[in-house]
Design an enzyme around this catalytic site. Structure first.
Site, mmCIF file in Angstrom:
data_model
loop_
_atom_site.group_PDB
_atom_site.id
_atom_site.type_symbol
_atom_site.label_atom_id
_atom_site.label_comp_id
_atom_site.label_asym_id
_atom_site.label_seq_id
_atom_site.Cartn_x
_atom_site.Cartn_y
_atom_site.Cartn_z
ATOM 1 N N ARG A 136 -4.837 -3.106 1.664
ATOM 2 C CA ARG A 136 -4.472 -4.521 1.641
ATOM 3 C C ARG A 136 -5.686 -5.391 1.331
ATOM 4 O O ARG A 136 -5.567 -6.426 0.658
ATOM 5 C CB ARG A 136 -3.849 -4.931 2.973
ATOM 6 N N GLU A 184 -2.815 -7.171 12.975
ATOM 7 C CA GLU A 184 -2.042 -8.347 12.573
ATOM 8 C C GLU A 184 -2.596 -9.621 13.216
ATOM 9 O O GLU A 184 -2.829 -10.627 12.534
ATOM 10 C CB GLU A 184 -0.571 -8.180 12.966
ATOM 11 N N ASP A 244 5.355 -3.118 3.182
ATOM 12 C CA ASP A 244 5.167 -1.665 3.131
ATOM 13 C C ASP A 244 6.363 -1.024 2.438
ATOM 14 O O ASP A 244 7.499 -1.524 2.530
ATOM 15 C CB ASP A 244 5.010 -1.108 4.545
ATOM 16 N N ASP A 245 6.111 0.103 1.779
ATOM 17 C CA ASP A 245 7.177 0.705 0.977
ATOM 18 C C ASP A 245 8.258 1.368 1.820
ATOM 19 O O ASP A 245 9.380 1.584 1.342
ATOM 20 C CB ASP A 245 6.591 1.715 -0.020
ATOM 21 N N ASP A 246 7.995 1.699 3.102
ATOM 22 C CA ASP A 246 8.995 2.392 3.911
ATOM 23 C C ASP A 246 9.844 1.454 4.759
ATOM 24 O O ASP A 246 10.677 1.916 5.545
ATOM 25 C CB ASP A 246 8.321 3.424 4.813
ATOM 26 N N ARG A 290 -5.844 3.511 6.707
ATOM 27 C CA ARG A 290 -5.801 3.472 5.245
ATOM 28 C C ARG A 290 -5.193 2.176 4.730
ATOM 29 O O ARG A 290 -5.674 1.566 3.791
ATOM 30 C CB ARG A 290 -4.996 4.675 4.735
ATOM 31 N N PRO A 337 0.845 -1.205 0.000
ATOM 32 C CA PRO A 337 0.000 0.000 0.000
ATOM 33 C C PRO A 337 0.875 1.249 0.000
ATOM 34 O O PRO A 337 1.914 1.290 0.664
ATOM 35 C CB PRO A 337 -0.788 -0.131 1.311
ATOM 36 N N THR A 338 0.461 2.258 -0.748
ATOM 37 C CA THR A 338 1.259 3.478 -0.834
ATOM 38 C C THR A 338 0.342 4.688 -0.953
ATOM 39 O O THR A 338 -0.856 4.548 -1.242
ATOM 40 C CB THR A 338 2.232 3.412 -2.028
ATOM 41 N N TYR A 339 0.904 5.868 -0.741
ATOM 42 C CA TYR A 339 0.133 7.110 -0.859
ATOM 43 C C TYR A 339 1.099 8.245 -1.209
ATOM 44 O O TYR A 339 2.320 8.127 -1.041
ATOM 45 C CB TYR A 339 -0.622 7.421 0.442
#
Length: 387
Positions: free
Chosen positions: A211, A332, A231-233, A206, A141-143
């Site tokens: 997901r 989770e 996650d992208d980070d 979000r 997921p990204t924003y």
């Protein structure tokens, strides 16, 4: 007195006084000679015509042989190709042919087993014992934010060197941005760009809804592989992606987490005995009520659990989704409880869970200003002049 004439015979010779000798041929004799000469002349003409016919046949045979061996196509193709002869063996059904055949085996013949060297055995297995690798389904997921391009490019560089097959599912909110689409096209990774159309005012978390959009996509298309929420980070080891391919049902591993204060790091995840999960690492008292102490980037599972409940003997066929109405930090464990019943259905990765393969760092910059699409409409002020 009567005179008597005697007819000369055909072969009768008359002698003259001057000693010359002449022979007189009868008409019948001339006919015989003419017949012999005509038959010899006919046989000679017949021989000549047969000889010409033979040479003609030979020429046509050679011409046909050359044309038959030449390949079809232009003259240039014929010159550039070599003539090759290939004999294809006929297909033989060995079982049918050898069904009634009895092969005598002498009693005094002993054949010992042949053993290959270990290196040669491994080489043969590597060439002929091919086992297809499982599909890795990485959900991100990204924003839109200042470091989004940096995070996506950093993660794509890791995914690019992971062995195929791999599918990267990237989910955005409301609309697919042109900046994200441009980044994904340049990564060289097989991807699917999805959009979550939920109303932002009704959303508590979000990432949960993003997901869930990916889970619906996997379930709808019945994708068969290993699902991993990346996650992208976060930061990931290449070994992690190679290890999770061995997961049968559900796999988990420890994750190193940097605290919000940046003053300490914690470890969250399973305690393992080999590949068996026997306990959990946790340092936060507020999360001790959780059933499973796992970070979102600390587990992966088989995608068939989503769309094939009979295979895994699930008690219900309800769709497996992440919940938005639970307390923060419990997304989770509530999700994992829908996949497994207890730790006996989990696999620890790597063996003994002795190494950290992913890191969750809180390094997000809040509120920085960045240009749209990272394009500068005018030059920035010079820090120092070159003149």
């Amino acid at each position: 007195m009567a005179s008597i004439r005697r007819t000369l015979s055909p072969n009768h010779e008359r002698h003259y006084q001057n000693g010359n000798q002449s022979s007189v041929q009868s008409p019948s004799h001339k006919l015989i000679l003419n017949g012999k000469s005509s038959s010899m002349l006919y046989s000679r003409k017949n021989y000549i015509s047969m000889k010409k016919l033979f040479y003609r046949c030979l020429i046509f045979f050679l011409l046909g042989f050359i044309l038959g061996m030449a390949p079809f196509g232009d003259f240039d193709d014929a010159r550039s190709r070599d003539f090759s002869f290939e004999i294809k063996p006929s297909v033989v059904n060995v079982k049918e042919e050898m069904k009634d055949v009895v092969i005598p085996r002498p009693d005094n013949v002993v054949v010992n087993s042949v053993k290959l060297p270990g290196s040669l055995v491994d080489e043969v297995k590597g060439k002929f014992d091919y086992v297809p690798r499982k599909l890795l389904i990485v959900v991100t997921p990204t924003y839109n934010r200042a470091l989004q391009a940096y995070y996506l490019n950093r993660l794509s560089e890791v995914l690019k060197i992971v062995k195929s097959p791999l599918l990267w599912i990237v989910v955005e909110m409301n609309a697919a941005s042109a900046e994200t689409a441009d980044i994904l096209r340049k990564t060289g990774v097989m991807y699917r760009h999805l959009v979550c159309s939920k109303n932002m005012t009704d959303i508590k978390d979000r990432g949960v809804h993003q997901r869930n959009v990916a889970l619906e996509h996997i379930e709808h298309h019945r994708l068969n592989g290993i699902v991993y929420f990346a996650d992208d980070d976060n930061i990931y080891s290449l070994e992690l992606f190679e290890s999770i391919r061995s997961i049968n049902r559900f796999g988990t591993w420890p994750v190193a987490m940097l605290a919000q204060s940046k003053s300490k790091a914690t470890l969250e995840g399973p305690v393992c005995n080999g590949s068996q999960v026997i306990g959990w690492h946790t340092n936060e008292k507020s999360k001790q009520l959780r059933r499973f102490h796992v970070d979102m980037s600390g587990f992966a599972f088989n995608s068939t659990i989503l769309w094939d409940p009979k295979k895994w003997h699930r008690p219900t066929s309800d769709p497996i989704r992440q919940l938005d109405n639970v307390k923060e930090g419990f997304q989770e464990t509530t999700f994992i409880e829908q996949i497994v019943e207890d730790e006996s259905q989990m696999e620890g990765i790597p063996s003994g869970c002795s190494r950290v393969l992913s890191w969750h760092l809180h390094l997000e910059a809040h509120g920085p200003v960045y240009p749209r699409a990272w394009l500068l409409q005018k030059n920035l002020d010079a820090v120092f002049s070159t003149t």
